[in-house]
Design a protein around this motif. Structure first.
Motif, mmCIF file in Angstrom:
data_model
loop_
_atom_site.group_PDB
_atom_site.id
_atom_site.type_symbol
_atom_site.label_atom_id
_atom_site.label_comp_id
_atom_site.label_asym_id
_atom_site.label_seq_id
_atom_site.Cartn_x
_atom_site.Cartn_y
_atom_site.Cartn_z
ATOM 1 N N ASP A 20 0.818 -1.215 0.000
ATOM 2 C CA ASP A 20 0.000 0.000 0.000
ATOM 3 C C ASP A 20 0.851 1.263 0.000
ATOM 4 N N LEU A 21 1.877 1.275 -0.834
ATOM 5 C CA LEU A 21 2.756 2.434 -0.917
ATOM 6 C C LEU A 21 2.139 3.523 -1.782
ATOM 7 N N ASP A 22 2.454 4.752 -1.446
ATOM 8 C CA ASP A 22 2.081 5.879 -2.286
ATOM 9 C C ASP A 22 2.780 5.739 -3.635
ATOM 10 N N PRO A 23 2.132 6.146 -4.730
ATOM 11 C CA PRO A 23 2.755 5.988 -6.051
ATOM 12 C C PRO A 23 4.125 6.655 -6.170
ATOM 13 N N ASP A 24 4.353 7.727 -5.427
ATOM 14 C CA ASP A 24 5.617 8.453 -5.519
ATOM 15 C C ASP A 24 6.630 8.022 -4.462
ATOM 16 N N ALA A 25 6.307 7.004 -3.687
ATOM 17 C CA ALA A 25 7.203 6.599 -2.603
ATOM 18 C C ALA A 25 8.478 5.960 -3.146
ATOM 19 N N LEU A 26 9.564 6.137 -2.403
ATOM 20 C CA LEU A 26 10.811 5.449 -2.709
ATOM 21 C C LEU A 26 10.596 3.947 -2.555
ATOM 22 N N ARG A 27 11.096 3.186 -3.517
ATOM 23 C CA ARG A 27 10.914 1.738 -3.504
ATOM 24 C C ARG A 27 12.250 1.017 -3.616
ATOM 25 N N ALA A 28 12.255 -0.230 -3.192
ATOM 26 C CA ALA A 28 13.444 -1.057 -3.395
ATOM 27 C C ALA A 28 13.769 -1.099 -4.880
ATOM 28 N N GLY A 29 15.043 -0.995 -5.193
ATOM 29 C CA GLY A 29 15.500 -0.926 -6.573
ATOM 30 C C GLY A 29 15.791 0.471 -7.037
ATOM 31 N N ASP A 30 15.258 1.482 -6.329
ATOM 32 C CA ASP A 30 15.504 2.876 -6.697
ATOM 33 C C ASP A 30 16.880 3.341 -6.215
ATOM 34 N N ARG A 31 17.369 4.398 -6.838
ATOM 35 C CA ARG A 31 18.549 5.086 -6.336
ATOM 36 C C ARG A 31 18.248 5.608 -4.945
ATOM 37 N N ALA A 32 19.185 5.421 -3.997
ATOM 38 C CA ALA A 32 19.016 5.926 -2.638
ATOM 39 C C ALA A 32 19.326 7.418 -2.621
ATOM 40 N N PRO A 33 18.351 8.273 -2.312
ATOM 41 C CA PRO A 33 18.593 9.716 -2.367
ATOM 42 C C PRO A 33 19.428 10.218 -1.196
ATOM 43 N N ASP A 34 19.981 11.399 -1.380
ATOM 44 C CA ASP A 34 20.717 12.079 -0.319
ATOM 45 C C ASP A 34 19.726 12.804 0.584
ATOM 46 N N ALA A 35 20.187 13.260 1.738
ATOM 47 C CA ALA A 35 19.373 14.086 2.634
ATOM 48 C C ALA A 35 20.285 14.741 3.665
ATOM 49 N N PRO A 36 20.306 16.069 3.732
ATOM 50 C CA PRO A 36 21.051 16.741 4.799
ATOM 51 C C PRO A 36 20.413 16.454 6.153
ATOM 52 N N CYS A 37 21.232 16.294 7.177
ATOM 53 C CA CYS A 37 20.757 16.022 8.526
ATOM 54 C C CYS A 37 21.876 16.404 9.494
ATOM 55 N N HIS A 38 21.786 15.977 10.739
ATOM 56 C CA HIS A 38 22.816 16.260 11.739
ATOM 57 C C HIS A 38 23.160 14.971 12.488
#
Length: 516
Positions: free
Chosen positions: A391-409
């Motif tokens: 039941d994932l959202d159509p735009d959700a990150l899925r297995a097989g996708d490129r792992a995106p970056d994200a700034p954090c601390h």
């Protein structure tokens, strides 16, 4: 790894991987294997690195690869951005437009535009990085013959002085270009679309009195064109004249004459010809990427029209895909069958890019958009991909996708990014929220697997501005990130440890407990 210098050595040099070809593919593979502690020898029949600007564009996805390999800062310092294209008619500029769509970086895509880096400088930087990692290239040496058995490949190497050396390698990788001698020796066929016959003159040239603020293009009466691209980090231009039905002359005088004949430039403006070559349009893809212990990569596996700037980038990413898998088999006990996933994953990518570059070649369209950045490449249907959520959202990150970056601390308040956590030859478990994951139960130690918790009772990273949530979802969820930056597994928190252990078993061979 000393090689004997007698004319016909009986000594056999043992390595893990022998790579034929020291272009971008072979050097990138050598870097990835060197940082994994895999004994690798690269042989190159030329006396040194290839000359010529050739392919000039590093797409955003390749920049991410270079960041992981420790090359991006040097590549950006040596390169630059592409200027706008100027169209010339009757000795004056009649129009200017952006050839490459400009895209603003985002938290998930920090490298969003193509970087211009002449190929000769690109391979220099790759070679320098390889040496930093104690990697080795044997120049002036060609792979003369080879045979394979159930345990290894035995190769005979021949130097320019006639010296013959024998190398026995667990695996051989052909990165020896479109006319690959290894591919031909295997008898592997190439198939693909037939491009229109013709020839073009490609040359790196000094030009006086032509501004360096534009990428210049002159349409020709016969339907061809001439171009001059000011090369970043140099004081000369890459020129391209597509106006020939027969083999053009690459002698310096002939190059200067051709440019003067097909542009508004006067002969005296055209100076030193640094490098020149003939380009003939070809396109094709090998019927298979693996034959026993021998693999094809880069142009040895697929040939593209340069339209769209996809060939070099696809080739480097071949190396990036194959490198970590060889490392797992040779250093971490993974089954040899893992290497079969190289062709399963990469050949469909090459087929798609071959289709795209051929379409652009035939259309003559000059504008280039985000679809060429290779950020949307993934392996959702690949054999190493496990998506266990529903039941994932159509735009959700899925297995097989490129792992995106994200700034954090960090937990201590220091700014960082997810790409910092992913950088290196290891797998990464990204645990979002209170997953209850116990890293000590996973069948891999910290040299192979790092667990990064975002949120939860004992976080390693804090999602200060919600960028991790925006890219990966709210959790509690566990993602397994492959060493090449793709999501191998995505699972809800409930049974994540068991699912991770099952997935990791295919990468590490016999299960072994994590180190304390």
């Amino acid at each position: 790894m000393e090689l004997n210098n007698v004319k016909d050595s009986a000594r056999v040099t043992d390595v893990d991987v022998l790579v034929s070809g020291a272009g971008p593919t072979g050097l990138a593979l050598g870097i990835d294997l060197a940082r994994r502690g895999v004994r690798t020898l690269i042989v190159e029949r030329q006396d040194g690195l290839s000359l010529g600007a050739r392919g000039t564009g590093l797409q955003p996805r390749t920049q991410e690869v270079y960041e992981d390999l420790g090359l991006l800062d040097a590549a950006r310092a040596a390169g630059g951005s592409y200027p706008k294209m100027a169209l010339w008619e009757n000795g004056r500029i009649t129009g200017v437009h952006e050839m490459l769509e400009r895209v603003d970086p985002t938290p998930s895509v920090p490298h969003s535009n193509t970087v211009m880096l002449p190929q000769f400088r690109n391979v220099e930087l790759l070679h320098e990085r390889l040496w930093e990692l104690d990697g080795e290239v044997l120049f002036g040496t060609e792979l003369h013959t080879f045979s394979q058995d159930s345990d290894a490949v035995t190769a005979r190497l021949r130097g320019a002085d006639g010296t013959v050396r024998t190398v026995r390698a667990r695996y051989l990788v052909a990165a020896d270009g479109g006319r690959s001698t290894v591919r031909r020796a295997l008898g592997t066929k190439m198939g693909g679309p037939a491009l229109e016959p013709g020839a073009a003159l490609l040359a790196d040239v000094h030009i006086d009195g032509l501004d360096r603020d534009h990428w210049h293009r002159w349409p020709l009466a016969n339907g061809g064109f001439a171009m001059a691209l000011p090369l970043a980090g140099t004081d000369y231009f890459q020129t391209f004249v597509a106006a020939f039905t027969e083999e053009p002359d690459t002698a310096p005088e002939a190059v200067r004459a051709a440019l003067a004949r097909h542009t508004h430039l006067a002969a005296e403006q055209i100076g030193e010809v640094v490098w020149s070559s003939v380009y003939r349009p070809k396109a094709g893809m090998a019927d298979s990427y693996r034959e026993g212990r021998v693999f094809l990569a880069g142009d040895a596996a697929h040939i593209h029209s340069p339209a769209g700037g996809q060939g070099l980038n696809t080739s480097v990413q071949d190396a990036y895909n194959l490198g970590w898998k060889l490392g797992q088999v040779l250093r971490h006990g993974a089954p040899d069958a893992l290497l079969d996933s190289y062709e399963v994953e990469r050949r469909p990518i090459a087929a798609h890019i071959l289709q795209t570059s051929t379409r652009l070649h035939r259309s003559g369209e000059t504008r280039r958009g985000r679809d060429l950045h290779q950020l949307d490449i993934g392996y959702p249907d690949g054999p190493l991909t496990r998506e266990l959520r529903t039941d994932l959202d159509p735009d959700a990150l899925r297995a097989g996708d490129r792992a995106p970056d994200a700034p954090c601390h960090t937990a201590g308040g220091k700014p960082t990014r997810l790409f910092e956590a992913y950088r290196g030859p290891h797998f990464t478990v990204l645990a979002l929220g209170d997953t209850g994951l116990d890293a000590g139960t996973l069948p891999a130690g910290p040299d192979l697997l790092r667990v990064v918790r975002v949120g939860g009772p004992s976080p390693d990273l804090v999602d200060t501005d919600g960028h991790v949530r925006d890219a990966y979802g709210a959790g509690p969820t566990v993602f397994l990130i492959r060493p090449d930056g793709y999501v191998a597994l995505a699972a809800p928190a409930g049974n994540a440890a068991a699912e991770l252990s099952a997935a990791l078993a295919s990468y590490v061979g016999a299960a072994r407990p994590a180190a304390a």
